[in-house]
Design a protein around this motif. Structure first.
Motif, PDB file in Angstrom:
ATOM      1  N   VAL A  39       0.853  -1.194   0.000  1.00  0.00           N
ATOM      2  CA  VAL A  39       0.000   0.000   0.000  1.00  0.00           C
ATOM      3  C   VAL A  39       0.886   1.241   0.000  1.00  0.00           C
ATOM      4  CG1 VAL A  39      -1.763   1.289   1.250  1.00  0.00           C
ATOM      5  CG2 VAL A  39      -1.831  -1.206   1.223  1.00  0.00           C
ATOM      6  N   PRO A  40       0.693   2.158  -0.944  1.00  0.00           N
ATOM      7  CA  PRO A  40       1.527   3.353  -1.001  1.00  0.00           C
ATOM      8  C   PRO A  40       1.423   4.168   0.290  1.00  0.00           C
ATOM      9  CG  PRO A  40       0.239   3.121  -3.015  1.00  0.00           C
ATOM     10  CD  PRO A  40      -0.291   2.112  -2.042  1.00  0.00           C
ATOM     11  N   PRO A  41       2.522   4.785   0.733  1.00  0.00           N
ATOM     12  CA  PRO A  41       2.482   5.609   1.939  1.00  0.00           C
ATOM     13  C   PRO A  41       1.436   6.716   1.807  1.00  0.00           C
ATOM     14  CG  PRO A  41       4.750   5.259   1.223  1.00  0.00           C
ATOM     15  CD  PRO A  41       3.870   4.725   0.130  1.00  0.00           C
ATOM     16  N   GLY A  42       0.660   6.929   2.852  1.00  0.00           N
ATOM     17  CA  GLY A  42      -0.356   7.972   2.853  1.00  0.00           C
ATOM     18  C   GLY A  42      -1.753   7.476   2.550  1.00  0.00           C
ATOM     19  N   ALA A  43      -1.853   6.280   1.949  1.00  0.00           N
ATOM     20  CA  ALA A  43      -3.176   5.761   1.624  1.00  0.00           C
ATOM     21  C   ALA A  43      -3.860   5.248   2.885  1.00  0.00           C
ATOM     22  CB  ALA A  43      -3.070   4.644   0.595  1.00  0.00           C
ATOM     23  N   ALA A  44      -5.149   5.559   3.017  1.00  0.00           N
ATOM     24  CA  ALA A  44      -5.900   5.066   4.165  1.00  0.00           C
ATOM     25  C   ALA A  44      -6.223   3.590   4.014  1.00  0.00           C
ATOM     26  CB  ALA A  44      -7.188   5.869   4.315  1.00  0.00           C
ATOM     27  N   SER A  45      -6.397   3.138   2.768  1.00  0.00           N
ATOM     28  CA  SER A  45      -6.690   1.735   2.488  1.00  0.00           C
ATOM     29  C   SER A  45      -6.424   1.473   1.017  1.00  0.00           C
ATOM     30  CB  SER A  45      -8.148   1.399   2.833  1.00  0.00           C
ATOM     31  OG  SER A  45      -9.039   2.241   2.111  1.00  0.00           O
ATOM     32  N   ALA A  46      -6.465   0.196   0.625  1.00  0.00           N
ATOM     33  CA  ALA A  46      -6.234  -0.169  -0.768  1.00  0.00           C
ATOM     34  C   ALA A  46      -7.145  -1.328  -1.139  1.00  0.00           C
ATOM     35  CB  ALA A  46      -4.776  -0.554  -0.990  1.00  0.00           C
ATOM     36  N   VAL A  47      -7.576  -1.340  -2.413  1.00  0.00           N
ATOM     37  CA  VAL A  47      -8.383  -2.424  -2.949  1.00  0.00           C
ATOM     38  C   VAL A  47      -7.751  -2.839  -4.271  1.00  0.00           C
ATOM     39  CG1 VAL A  47     -10.641  -3.117  -3.840  1.00  0.00           C
ATOM     40  CG2 VAL A  47     -10.496  -1.586  -1.871  1.00  0.00           C
ATOM     41  N   VAL A  48      -7.591  -4.132  -4.485  1.00  0.00           N
ATOM     42  CA  VAL A  48      -6.994  -4.640  -5.715  1.00  0.00           C
ATOM     43  C   VAL A  48      -8.100  -5.009  -6.692  1.00  0.00           C
ATOM     44  CG1 VAL A  48      -5.561  -6.455  -6.726  1.00  0.00           C
ATOM     45  CG2 VAL A  48      -4.971  -5.481  -4.496  1.00  0.00           C
ATOM     46  N   GLY A  49      -7.942  -4.582  -7.937  1.00  0.00           N
ATOM     47  CA  GLY A  49      -8.932  -4.912  -8.958  1.00  0.00           C
ATOM     48  C   GLY A  49      -8.463  -4.439 -10.318  1.00  0.00           C
ATOM     49  N   ASP A  50      -9.056  -4.978 -11.370  1.00  0.00           N
ATOM     50  CA  ASP A  50      -8.706  -4.627 -12.747  1.00  0.00           C
ATOM     51  C   ASP A  50      -9.834  -3.780 -13.322  1.00  0.00           C
ATOM     52  OD1 ASP A  50      -8.026  -4.443 -15.394  1.00  0.00           O
ATOM     53  OD2 ASP A  50      -7.597  -6.578 -15.657  1.00  0.00           O
ATOM     54  N   LEU A  51      -9.527  -2.519 -13.645  1.00  0.00           N
ATOM     55  CA  LEU A  51     -10.570  -1.625 -14.141  1.00  0.00           C
ATOM     56  C   LEU A  51     -11.108  -2.058 -15.491  1.00  0.00           C
ATOM     57  CD1 LEU A  51      -9.160   1.898 -13.192  1.00  0.00           C
ATOM     58  CD2 LEU A  51     -10.885   0.544 -12.002  1.00  0.00           C
ATOM     59  N   PRO A  54     -14.044  -4.947 -14.252  1.00  0.00           N
ATOM     60  CA  PRO A  54     -14.532  -4.671 -12.890  1.00  0.00           C
ATOM     61  C   PRO A  54     -15.741  -5.531 -12.536  1.00  0.00           C
ATOM     62  CG  PRO A  54     -15.283  -2.969 -14.379  1.00  0.00           C
ATOM     63  CD  PRO A  54     -14.468  -3.921 -15.205  1.00  0.00           C
ATOM     64  N   ILE A  55     -15.489  -6.768 -12.105  1.00  0.00           N
ATOM     65  CA  ILE A  55     -16.575  -7.696 -11.829  1.00  0.00           C
ATOM     66  C   ILE A  55     -17.467  -7.163 -10.702  1.00  0.00           C
ATOM     67  CG2 ILE A  55     -17.130 -10.047 -11.067  1.00  0.00           C
ATOM     68  CD1 ILE A  55     -14.468 -10.904 -12.377  1.00  0.00           C
ATOM     69  N   ASN A  56     -16.841  -6.674  -9.646  1.00  0.00           N
ATOM     70  CA  ASN A  56     -17.628  -6.142  -8.534  1.00  0.00           C
ATOM     71  C   ASN A  56     -16.835  -5.030  -7.861  1.00  0.00           C
ATOM     72  OD1 ASN A  56     -19.270  -5.586  -6.415  1.00  0.00           O
ATOM     73  ND2 ASN A  56     -19.161  -7.607  -5.472  1.00  0.00           N
ATOM     74  N   MET A  57     -17.222  -3.799  -8.147  1.00  0.00           N
ATOM     75  CA  MET A  57     -16.523  -2.657  -7.562  1.00  0.00           C
ATOM     76  C   MET A  57     -17.248  -2.136  -6.329  1.00  0.00           C
ATOM     77  SD  MET A  57     -13.790  -2.057  -9.353  1.00  0.00           S
ATOM     78  CE  MET A  57     -13.366  -0.372  -8.954  1.00  0.00           C
ATOM     79  N   ALA A  58     -18.274  -2.819  -5.886  1.00  0.00           N
ATOM     80  CA  ALA A  58     -19.071  -2.318  -4.760  1.00  0.00           C
ATOM     81  C   ALA A  58     -18.216  -2.137  -3.514  1.00  0.00           C
ATOM     82  CB  ALA A  58     -20.242  -3.261  -4.483  1.00  0.00           C
ATOM     83  N   ALA A  59     -17.364  -3.134  -3.216  1.00  0.00           N
ATOM     84  CA  ALA A  59     -16.519  -3.031  -2.019  1.00  0.00           C
ATOM     85  C   ALA A  59     -15.493  -1.908  -2.168  1.00  0.00           C
ATOM     86  CB  ALA A  59     -15.812  -4.362  -1.766  1.00  0.00           C
ATOM     87  N   ALA A  60     -14.942  -1.766  -3.364  1.00  0.00           N
ATOM     88  CA  ALA A  60     -13.926  -0.733  -3.592  1.00  0.00           C
ATOM     89  C   ALA A  60     -14.498   0.665  -3.410  1.00  0.00           C
ATOM     90  CB  ALA A  60     -13.340  -0.880  -4.990  1.00  0.00           C
ATOM     91  N   LEU A  61     -15.776   0.834  -3.752  1.00  0.00           N
ATOM     92  CA  LEU A  61     -16.385   2.170  -3.716  1.00  0.00           C
ATOM     93  C   LEU A  61     -17.332   2.369  -2.534  1.00  0.00           C
ATOM     94  CD1 LEU A  61     -17.093   2.592  -7.539  1.00  0.00           C
ATOM     95  CD2 LEU A  61     -15.169   3.500  -6.222  1.00  0.00           C
ATOM     96  N   ALA A  62     -17.350   1.408  -1.626  1.00  0.00           N
ATOM     97  CA  ALA A  62     -18.217   1.549  -0.448  1.00  0.00           C
ATOM     98  C   ALA A  62     -17.804   2.746   0.393  1.00  0.00           C
ATOM     99  CB  ALA A  62     -18.145   0.276   0.393  1.00  0.00           C
ATOM    100  N   ASP A  63     -18.759   3.608   0.716  1.00  0.00           N
ATOM    101  CA  ASP A  63     -18.545   4.795   1.557  1.00  0.00           C
ATOM    102  C   ASP A  63     -17.658   5.855   0.903  1.00  0.00           C
ATOM    103  OD1 ASP A  63     -20.033   3.602   3.672  1.00  0.00           O
ATOM    104  OD2 ASP A  63     -18.248   2.483   4.262  1.00  0.00           O
TER     105      ASP A  63
END
Length: 305
Positions: A39-51, A54-63
């Protein structure tokens, strides 16, 4: 607004700076990565996926309150098939935007390009009021991505930056730095066409302005510092940062053009002799101001490189 921002392209030239700049401005940033890496320094969190899939981006974009989409195939990748530009720049953007709309994201900021609006050179000052006329596969892919955004119900903004300079720059800026570092005098003092540039700092300030602006926006915004320079002035600024004089010879443009044609460098001459001046009217109306004068920024870049 200092909510949760989903950022793509956080390992790229612009994205790395955006991650640091947005974090410094108080945003929490979730980076969307193509492959499992640290995870790059400064990031609050990270999600792995291929744009591109994008089979399911719901978790990546939650909140997530806003998306800043800086990932894509860069113009420096010359020779790439047009289908690659369309897949990575247009289709991936459209799919991410659709996922963002489903997740009820408040705003989508897309890092487009001035090439979505014009070619490598332009005869007059380019503004957002001009009809877009991209001239190559890269520019068309960015313009088509903007059109895909406009077809959604999202509140979106497309930033169209001119040539971006800063630490780690590749392509034309890397070539300019190499020229500035060379010990020889350069026959570029006679070129009079001017070009707009924008610093990484000014660009990140533009993203911040778009994230905070009251909506709806739903428009493209040119991003350009207000003080275009000739190629000679750029070299002089870079060399001043290196503690050197300009070292420029005032060779007439016509003579330089003839020499380039005779040596098979006509395309190079047209690229360096042509101008491209753009005006950031929309951003200025929202309160954006450049971080520093271009000459000062180029001098600082050279001194730190």
């Amino acid at each position: 607004m200092t909510g949760l921002v989903a950022l793509t392209g956080s390992t790229g030239f612009i994205g790395r700076h955006l991650l640091a700049a947005l974090t410094a401005r108080g945003y929490r940033v979730r980076v969307l990565l193509r492959r499992p890496v640290e995870v790059p320094p400064g990031a609050a969190s990270a999600v792995v996926g291929d744009l591109t899939r994008p089979i399911n981006m719901a978790a990546a974009l939650a909140d997530v309150d806003a998306v800043v989409h800086s990932a894509g195939l860069a113009h420096a990748m010359s020779g790439a098939p047009e289908d690659d530009y369309r897949t990575l720049n247009t289709q991936a953007t459209a799919r991410l935007a659709e996922a963002a709309e489903r997740a009820r994201v408040r705003r989508f900021v897309f890092l487009s390009s001035i090439r979505a609006q014009t070619g490598a050179t332009a005869p007059g000052v380019v503004t957002e009021a001009d009809a877009p006329r991209p001239t190559d596969a890269y520019g068309r892919s960015k313009r088509e991505a903007e059109e895909a955004l406009a077809a959604t119900g999202l509140d979106w903004a497309a930033l169209r930056p001119v040539l971006v300079y800063g630490p780690g720059a590749k392509g034309n800026l890397e070539a300019l730095l190499k020229l500035a570092r060379s010990p020889a005098p350069l026959p570029l003092g006679g070129l009079r066409a001017t070009r707009s540039l924008i610093s990484l700092e000014s660009l990140s300030a533009a993203v911040d302005v778009l994230l905070r602006a009251p909506g709806p926006l739903k428009a493209p915004f040119i991003a350009a510092d207000p003080d275009p320079l000739t190629l000679a002035e750029m070299i002089a600024a870079l060399r001043s940062g290196l503690g050197r004089g300009p070292g420029l010879l005032p060779v007439p443009e016509a003579l330089l053009g003839l020499a380039c044609r005779l040596t098979g460098r006509q395309e190079l001459f047209e690229r360096v002799a042509g101008g491209l001046v753009a005006r950031a009217d929309g951003l200025v109306a929202l309160g954006w101001r450049p971080a520093m004068p271009t000459r000062e920024g180029l001098a600082r870049l050279a001194s730190q490189s």
